[in-house]
Design a protein around this motif. Structure first.
Motif, PDB file in Angstrom:
ATOM      1  N   GLY A 106       7.543  16.341   2.603  1.00 28.88           N
ATOM      2  CA  GLY A 106       7.178  14.978   2.245  1.00 28.88           C
ATOM      3  C   GLY A 106       8.379  14.079   2.043  1.00 28.88           C
ATOM      4  O   GLY A 106       8.384  12.918   2.484  1.00 28.88           O
ATOM      5  N   SER A 107       9.406  14.597   1.388  1.00 26.22           N
ATOM      6  CA  SER A 107      10.618  13.796   1.178  1.00 26.22           C
ATOM      7  C   SER A 107      11.274  13.443   2.511  1.00 26.22           C
ATOM      8  O   SER A 107      11.771  12.322   2.702  1.00 26.22           O
ATOM      9  CB  SER A 107      11.611  14.563   0.298  1.00 26.22           C
ATOM     10  N   GLY A 108      11.299  14.403   3.435  1.00 27.28           N
ATOM     11  CA  GLY A 108      11.886  14.142   4.753  1.00 27.28           C
ATOM     12  C   GLY A 108      11.137  13.053   5.500  1.00 27.28           C
ATOM     13  O   GLY A 108      11.745  12.128   6.063  1.00 27.28           O
ATOM     14  N   LEU A 109       9.822  13.140   5.495  1.00 29.84           N
ATOM     15  CA  LEU A 109       9.017  12.122   6.179  1.00 29.84           C
ATOM     16  C   LEU A 109       9.170  10.759   5.497  1.00 29.84           C
ATOM     17  O   LEU A 109       9.310   9.731   6.166  1.00 29.84           O
ATOM     18  CB  LEU A 109       7.543  12.547   6.201  1.00 29.84           C
ATOM     19  N   HIS A 144       0.149  14.051   1.123  1.00 26.05           N
ATOM     20  CA  HIS A 144      -0.528  13.731  -0.138  1.00 26.05           C
ATOM     21  C   HIS A 144       0.474  13.317  -1.211  1.00 26.05           C
ATOM     22  O   HIS A 144       0.226  12.404  -2.000  1.00 26.05           O
ATOM     23  CB  HIS A 144      -1.299  14.949  -0.666  1.00 26.05           C
ATOM     24  N   ALA A 145       1.619  14.006  -1.247  1.00 20.41           N
ATOM     25  CA  ALA A 145       2.585  13.801  -2.324  1.00 20.41           C
ATOM     26  C   ALA A 145       3.351  12.479  -2.191  1.00 20.41           C
ATOM     27  O   ALA A 145       3.881  11.972  -3.183  1.00 20.41           O
ATOM     28  CB  ALA A 145       3.566  14.970  -2.368  1.00 20.41           C
ATOM     29  N   PHE A 146       3.387  11.937  -0.964  1.00 19.78           N
ATOM     30  CA  PHE A 146       4.199  10.731  -0.764  1.00 19.78           C
ATOM     31  C   PHE A 146       3.388   9.587  -0.149  1.00 19.78           C
ATOM     32  O   PHE A 146       3.951   8.692   0.482  1.00 19.78           O
ATOM     33  CB  PHE A 146       5.437  11.074   0.081  1.00 19.78           C
ATOM     34  N   ASN A 147       2.088   9.632  -0.366  1.00 17.92           N
ATOM     35  CA  ASN A 147       1.197   8.540   0.032  1.00 17.92           C
ATOM     36  C   ASN A 147       1.271   8.225   1.522  1.00 17.92           C
ATOM     37  O   ASN A 147       1.152   7.068   1.942  1.00 17.92           O
ATOM     38  CB  ASN A 147       1.469   7.279  -0.790  1.00 17.92           C
ATOM     39  N   LEU A 148       1.482   9.263   2.314  1.00 18.36           N
ATOM     40  CA  LEU A 148       1.457   9.120   3.763  1.00 18.36           C
ATOM     41  C   LEU A 148       0.050   9.441   4.267  1.00 18.36           C
ATOM     42  O   LEU A 148      -0.751  10.058   3.562  1.00 18.36           O
ATOM     43  CB  LEU A 148       2.499  10.037   4.402  1.00 18.36           C
ATOM     44  N   SER A 244      -6.571   6.825  -6.898  1.00 20.34           N
ATOM     45  CA  SER A 244      -7.733   7.303  -6.156  1.00 20.34           C
ATOM     46  C   SER A 244      -8.024   6.436  -4.944  1.00 20.34           C
ATOM     47  O   SER A 244      -8.706   6.868  -4.012  1.00 20.34           O
ATOM     48  CB  SER A 244      -8.954   7.350  -7.076  1.00 20.34           C
ATOM     49  N   ASP A 245      -7.501   5.199  -4.906  1.00 22.36           N
ATOM     50  CA  ASP A 245      -7.760   4.293  -3.791  1.00 22.36           C
ATOM     51  C   ASP A 245      -6.738   4.415  -2.661  1.00 22.36           C
ATOM     52  O   ASP A 245      -6.874   3.753  -1.627  1.00 22.36           O
ATOM     53  CB  ASP A 245      -7.767   2.835  -4.284  1.00 22.36           C
ATOM     54  N   THR A 246      -5.719   5.245  -2.840  1.00 25.98           N
ATOM     55  CA  THR A 246      -4.701   5.408  -1.803  1.00 25.98           C
ATOM     56  C   THR A 246      -5.306   6.067  -0.565  1.00 25.98           C
ATOM     57  O   THR A 246      -5.938   7.118  -0.653  1.00 25.98           O
ATOM     58  CB  THR A 246      -3.539   6.272  -2.325  1.00 25.98           C
ATOM     59  N   ILE A 247      -5.120   5.446   0.608  1.00 25.39           N
ATOM     60  CA  ILE A 247      -5.623   6.040   1.850  1.00 25.39           C
ATOM     61  C   ILE A 247      -4.892   7.352   2.097  1.00 25.39           C
ATOM     62  O   ILE A 247      -3.656   7.414   2.054  1.00 25.39           O
ATOM     63  CB  ILE A 247      -5.429   5.074   3.040  1.00 25.39           C
ATOM     64  N   CYS A 248      -5.659   8.376   2.390  1.00 27.38           N
ATOM     65  CA  CYS A 248      -5.105   9.722   2.543  1.00 27.38           C
ATOM     66  C   CYS A 248      -5.082  10.168   4.000  1.00 27.38           C
ATOM     67  O   CYS A 248      -4.135  10.799   4.454  1.00 27.38           O
ATOM     68  CB  CYS A 248      -5.945  10.688   1.706  1.00 27.38           C
TER      69      CYS A 248
END
Length: 689
Positions: A106-109, A144-148, A244-248
């Protein structure tokens, strides 16, 4: 970032099977039922106390329950590629290892999106095109961890649909298995936003060199999975705050016509779906363990694996080879198996063949089966110390011998098949109902319900339902003894919109948030639902009678002789034709009787010959007719002629969608000549004016 801990297990209260759902007072309106909810709990939302708000809560809860040193993601190692050979055990990554690696990925992306290396559209989308594997989940966990926003590409979507999704989702980076990278490079002139392709599995030095050179010609960088992790470790950061509203994810549905629709699902949608699914679960001292073999690109499997994540379970990934599925199961010995009727019906057919074997073994099997069925249907108990040990342990061993729960979804299964599975496997076998648009989590039968086979149970605790009149089909909320109508759902797992598709969104979701499913349901006296039809799937025969084709197909498909069935009607013709792909076990039994010699399901050549034999075809037709009589089909609803084939409808030949729904137009095209020949022959036999 503070995470919300959920206290588990969260067991059912004492269940009342006679009152499984309730109508919310004051919600009844003309032309529809009132709002119907699960009777056992108040409606669960992401704002309810003590529930998951988003997927970060869910992962952290699993890590807390399991501990960092417990196994988490497992795979069979590849020992050889020529010939392909797998190890006879699973190699595991621990929860702690996966936690560290998801943060690195996630950090890399995130770093690459931040510095402009990738990214182009409204959302930071990350494509995944691969069979199920541990790295698939690591990518998704990292997102999931970085809101991607993950975008899954189906193995079976086909070139045009893959191109469409990549462009529609404005995806600039795609993780792909090595076999798919050449396909992505070939289509790159038509997918101009793609900048980076990442091999999800290791590449040999030679393959990496060839693909890199090809990528340079197309302006695309080829990377390996460990390179993304290395960038992440060099720029490591903690997961981002989320809501909860963050697009996953944008989960594309494979329609029977037109382009796939992109279902926008939030972290809250999926988190709520998971808590819905684990409601009622109980845990013993054994860590929950699931076999992953259904496509992770589909919402059903995605949610089932997230269930395991939330409770600190473990996920074993099969080889991806259907011929090795039983071998995978016997090595892994899972206690949870999400499955589909296509697979489960094979277990039923193989098991029932034992009862038709004759002799002492056949008699013993039938006696055991009838004893257990009688107990199941009167008490809900599907276990029997003697018969399970003597007879059914052999069937259970085929699936690893350790199952506690089998989930059944994606398509209907017959009541008789469901009853057989429950007694043969001696564990909970629970049928559910849902669509991509509600995270596959709209309804589920209750464990131990003795008469639930043939139903999909009550609404789940996170969804409410209503039935809306369909006057053109004769279904109304006032029907007696049971209300009937189109199923509308809403609740925590339900989506709000299709991506960049206002027209389809407005057609699917009304102003009050109700989603129209297109399925016709019936609510029984116990508060359970049954799917009985599809809206807008009616055709008119030449004599003016209306026929609901999919309903007719579903009723005939309850016959054990049917592996696949396509029913064809023509408004210029007066009768229906059935194209039947018979079950090999049942066909072999019929051929053995007709040919007076032993025919096995593996005798493919003999079975193909049998499909052309008039006596065999008559026997098959007679079996279908029994099903028509059992269901009181009217004359014009009955199949009058059949064509028999051993050439099935598949995703590869374009007759099934990736979620295994029949593409009616393509099914007709496959057998058009045979169907037209039957109509022509019948016309030739009619007296002329």
């Amino acid at each position: 970032m503070a995470y919300q801990s959920v206290q588990l297990p969260w067991p059912y209260p004492k269940l009342d099977y006679s009152r499984q759902s309730i109508e919310v007072p004051g919600t009844k309106k003309p032309g529809q039922t009132g709002h119907i909810r699960n009777a056992s709990q108040p409606l669960l939302t992401v704002n309810s106390p003590g529930t998951f708000r988003h997927l970060q809560d869910l992962f952290q809860n699993g890590l807390r329950m399991a501990g960092p040193n417990t196994r988490f993601l497992g795979e069979r190692p590849v020992l050889s590629t020529t010939p392909l050979q797998f190890g006879n055990s699973f190699e595991w990554q621990s929860w702690g290892t996966v936690d560290a690696r998801r943060k690195a990925v996630g950090s890399g992306l995130y770093k690459m999106f931040q510095d402009g290396t990738i990214g182009a559209g409204q959302y930071p989308t990350v494509g995944i095109w691969s069979k199920n594997c541990a790295n698939w989940q690591l990518i998704d966990f990292g997102c999931h961890a970085f809101n991607l926003v993950s975008v899954s590409l189906y193995d079976t979507l086909g070139k045009d649909a893959v191109e469409y999704i990549i462009n529609h989702a404005e995806t600039t980076i795609i993780f792909a298995s090595s076999q798919h990278i050449p396909s992505l490079l070939k289509m790159s002139p038509h997918t101009p936003l793609v900048k980076i392709l990442v091999a999800i599995d290791p590449l040999s030095a030679e393959t990496k060199s060839i693909l890199t050179a090809w990528g340079q010609e197309r302006g695309i960088k080829i990377m390996q999975f460990d390179e993304i992790e290395a960038i992440g470790r060099a720029n490591l950061r903690e997961p981002l705050p989320t809501t909860s509203d963050t697009i996953c994810t944008i989960c594309y549905t494979s329609g029977t016509t037109g382009n796939p629709k992109g279902v926008l699902l939030t972290q809250g949608n999926l988190a709520n779906a998971v808590h819905i699914n684990i409601y009622g679960a109980t845990f013993d001292e054994q860590q929950p363990l699931v076999m992953s073999y259904l496509p992770l690109a589909h919402i059903y499997e995605r949610v089932q694996e997230l269930n395991m994540v939330s409770i600190g379970g473990a996920i074993g990934f099969g080889t991806g080879d259907p011929t090795r599925l039983l071998e995978d199961l016997q090595l892994l010995k899972p206690n949870f198996l999400p499955s589909v009727p296509r697979v489960l019906n094979r277990i039923v057919a193989s098991g029932m063949a034992a009862g038709q074997a004759g002799g002492i073994k056949g008699a013993l099997f039938n006696r055991a089966l009838q004893a257990k069925l009688q107990r199941l249907r009167t008490t809900g108990d599907n276990k029997h110390a003697l018969w399970d040990r003597l007879v059914f342990s052999k069937i259970q061993a085929v699936l690893g011998g350790n199952l506690k729960l089998v989930g059944c979804g994606s398509a209907p299964i017959t009541p008789s098949s469901m009853d057989f599975l429950r007694v043969a496997l001696a564990c909970d076998v629970l049928e559910g109902y849902g669509l991509t648009e509600n995270c596959g989590s709209a309804a589920r039968v209750l464990p131990g319900d003795p008469t639930s086979s043939g139903t999909i149970g009550p609404p789940t605790i996170g969804c409410e339902w209503k039935l809306v009149d369909v006057p053109a089909m004769g279904y109304t909320s006032e029907d007696k003894p049971n209300p009937r109508g189109e199923i509308y759902t809403r609740g925590g797992p339900c989506f709000k919109e299709y991506y960049k598709d206002e027209k389809n969104t407005k057609e699917a979701v009304d102003a009050e948030g109700w989603m129209k499913t297109g399925d016709v349901g019936e609510l029984d006296s116990c508060g359970r639902f049954r799917i009985i039809d599809r809206v807008k799937n009616i055709m008119k025969l030449a004599q003016g009678e209306y026929v609901a084709i999919e309903r007719v197909e579903a009723l005939y498909s309850a016959s054990p002789i049917v592996q696949q069935l396509y029913v064809h009607g023509d408004s210029l013709q007066s009768f229906l034709i059935g194209v039947i792909i018979p079950d090999p076990v049942q066909l072999a039994a019929i051929a053995s009787r007709v040919f007076s010699t032993k025919v096995t399901p593996e005798d493919t050549g003999v079975l193909v010959k049998a499909t052309q034999d008039p006596a065999v075809k008559k026997a098959l037709f007679d079996e279908l007719h029994k099903e028509a009589a059992k269901n009181a089909l009217r004359g014009f609803e009955q199949i009058k002629k059949i064509h028999v084939s051993m050439d099935p409808f598949t995703v590869e030949n374009g007759c099934l969608t990736p979620t295994l729904k029949l593409r009616r137009k393509d099914a007709y095209g496959k057998f058009k000549n045979e169907i037209e020949a039957i109509y022509a022959a019948e016309a030739a036999n009619q007296p002329r004016l």
